[in-house]
Scaffold this active site. Structure first.
Site, PDB file in Angstrom:
ATOM      1  N   ARG A   1     -37.501  19.276  18.249  1.00  9.16           N
ATOM      2  CA  ARG A   1     -36.801  18.496  19.284  1.00  9.16           C
ATOM      3  C   ARG A   1     -37.272  18.791  20.711  1.00  9.16           C
ATOM      4  O   ARG A   1     -36.483  18.664  21.663  1.00  9.16           O
ATOM      5  CB  ARG A   1     -35.264  18.702  19.199  1.00  9.16           C
ATOM      6  CG  ARG A   1     -34.650  18.359  17.868  1.00  9.16           C
ATOM      7  CD  ARG A   1     -34.748  16.877  17.486  1.00  9.16           C
ATOM      8  NE  ARG A   1     -34.436  16.748  16.081  1.00  9.16           N
ATOM      9  CZ  ARG A   1     -35.376  16.665  15.125  1.00  9.16           C
ATOM     10  NH1 ARG A   1     -36.665  16.606  15.428  1.00  9.16           N
ATOM     11  NH2 ARG A   1     -35.028  16.587  13.865  1.00  9.16           N
TER      12      ARG A   1
ATOM     13  N   SER B   1     -26.269  14.836  17.800  1.00  7.06           N
ATOM     14  CA  SER B   1     -26.039  16.282  17.692  1.00  7.06           C
ATOM     15  C   SER B   1     -26.055  16.913  19.080  1.00  7.06           C
ATOM     16  O   SER B   1     -26.994  16.713  19.849  1.00  7.06           O
ATOM     17  CB  SER B   1     -27.136  16.926  16.847  1.00  7.06           C
ATOM     18  OG  SER B   1     -26.996  16.487  15.517  1.00  7.06           O
TER      19      SER B   1
ATOM     20  N   GLU C   1     -28.888  20.499  22.467  1.00  7.54           N
ATOM     21  CA  GLU C   1     -29.998  19.558  22.267  1.00  7.54           C
ATOM     22  C   GLU C   1     -29.874  18.448  23.327  1.00  7.54           C
ATOM     23  O   GLU C   1     -30.860  17.951  23.849  1.00  7.54           O
ATOM     24  CB  GLU C   1     -29.914  18.956  20.856  1.00  7.54           C
ATOM     25  CG  GLU C   1     -30.994  17.933  20.571  1.00  7.54           C
ATOM     26  CD  GLU C   1     -30.999  17.513  19.102  1.00  7.54           C
ATOM     27  OE1 GLU C   1     -30.852  18.391  18.219  1.00  7.54           O
ATOM     28  OE2 GLU C   1     -31.123  16.305  18.848  1.00  7.54           O
TER      29      GLU C   1
END
Ligand code: FAD
Length: 306
Positions: free
Chosen positions: A177, A229, A299
């Site tokens: 990510r 998320s 994130e």
């Protein structure tokens, strides 16, 4: 910094909106206005604007679909650049075994799926359930268990005040990510490498995408504004599991709440502020650290003033 707004408005061909509310431009629907929101007409327009901003000492940042971004309640000082889907034409160039597909950074992930369907290609099925733009996906190395952007990335075209250039994917140092873009670079086009499919390969790709979308409908709070998320999964574990064990599922602060449906999602129940969302994030970090000695890393990207 005074006067730059008028200069920007006068010198560009694209759309400029001053004091543009960001809440409606992010999937969480929170956050204050940015000083200027600029949608460049083309690469030349963008490079000229970046030179003007740099000369005036005005910061800028890029945003795509806003599906991974938490904007502070006091908004963003400076200019937010948003590449539209019409910024550049799509290109499909046949290569051995497949095609190189070039899309404007503002193309939606759904458009990538559309191109695969239209051209008989496969390889980016993981994008079918991920909201946002190709530029955001390329920046975030978006993905699922099925795969991630780094598996299909060939190169990105970026704009800086110096102009446009292509950067090969290998130079973006992709990891879970994350990617490493040069400071201040705005991705304008994304080039991915997809595979030519036989009818059975294409049918099985379509089936994988349908299963993923069904799974999300069952396991994610898709009827309420959210940002996917909130935390990256820590090595060998799941952020959602740790949050759930701490008893935070359903915990509410102001208009925001840890989701009842998916423990790593925060939902906006209506009228949430960025401050509410950040308080929930900090609460989970403190509890998970206390109970498991694990530091959860967001994130979701925080931008602007809180
Ligand atoms: C319901 C839901 C489910 C999700 N599921 C997943 C999932 O399964 N997997 C996953 O990885 N993510 C998931 N996400 C998160 C999100 O969809 C991805 O991170 C997506 O790639 C973000 O794209 P975006 O265009 O919305 O990015 P934005 O939120 O607009 O931006 C994200 C970051 O990229 C930068 N950026 C965006 N565009 C550019 C550009 N043109 N040039 C330079 N920098 C740019 C921004 O500055 C920011 O730092 C989910 C989100 C939601 C709401």
């Amino acid at each position: 910094m005074t006067g730059w707004r008028e200069e920007l408005r006068a010198s560009v061909r694209g759309e400029v909106i001053f004091d543009a509310p960001m809440a409606q431009r992010t999937s969480l629907r929170v956050g204050g206005p940015c000083d200027a929101l600029f949608r460049p007409a083309d690469a030349e327009d963008l490079a000229g604007a970046l030179r003007l901003l740099r000369g005036a000492g005005v910061p800028w940042l890029a945003i795509g679909g806003g599906a991974n971004t938490l904007v502070g309640d006091r908004g963003i000082r400076g200019c937010v650049v948003r590449i539209g889907p019409e910024f550049a034409p799509e290109q499909v160039e046949p290569v051995e075994g497949g095609a190189l597909v070039t899309l404007p950074a503002g193309a939606s992930n759904q458009r990538v799926v559309g191109v695969m369907r239209e051209e008989g290609l496969w390889g980016a099925e993981f994008l079918s359930g991920i909201p946002g733009s190709a530029g955001g996906a390329a920046t975030m190395n978006a993905g699922t268990k099925m795969g991630e952007m780094k598996d299909v990335m060939d190169a990105v075209e970026v704009a800086t005040p110096e102009g446009a250039r292509w950067i090969p994917a290998a130079e973006l140092r992709y990891a879970y990510r994350t990617s490493h873009l040069p400071e201040g670079a705005v991705i304008t086009r994304v080039r991915i490498r997809l595979k030519r499919g036989t009818p059975s390969e294409l049918a099985s790709a379509a089936e994988r995408m349908e299963k993923d979308r069904d799974y999300r409908k069952r396991t994610q709070p898709l009827t309420l504004p959210n940002c996917g998320s909130v935390f990256r999964n820590p090595e060998g574990d799941f952020a959602g599991r740790l949050i759930e064990v701490c008893g935070l599922k359903g915990r509410r602060i102001g208009g925001a709440s840890w989701s009842e449906v998916h423990a790593n999602f925060i939902v906006n129940l209506g009228g949430a502020t960025a401050r509410d969302v950040r308080a929930l994030i900090e609460l989970a970090q403190a509890q998970v650290k206390g109970k498991f000695n694990v530091q959860l890393e967001p994130e979701v990207r925080f931008v602007g003033e809180f």
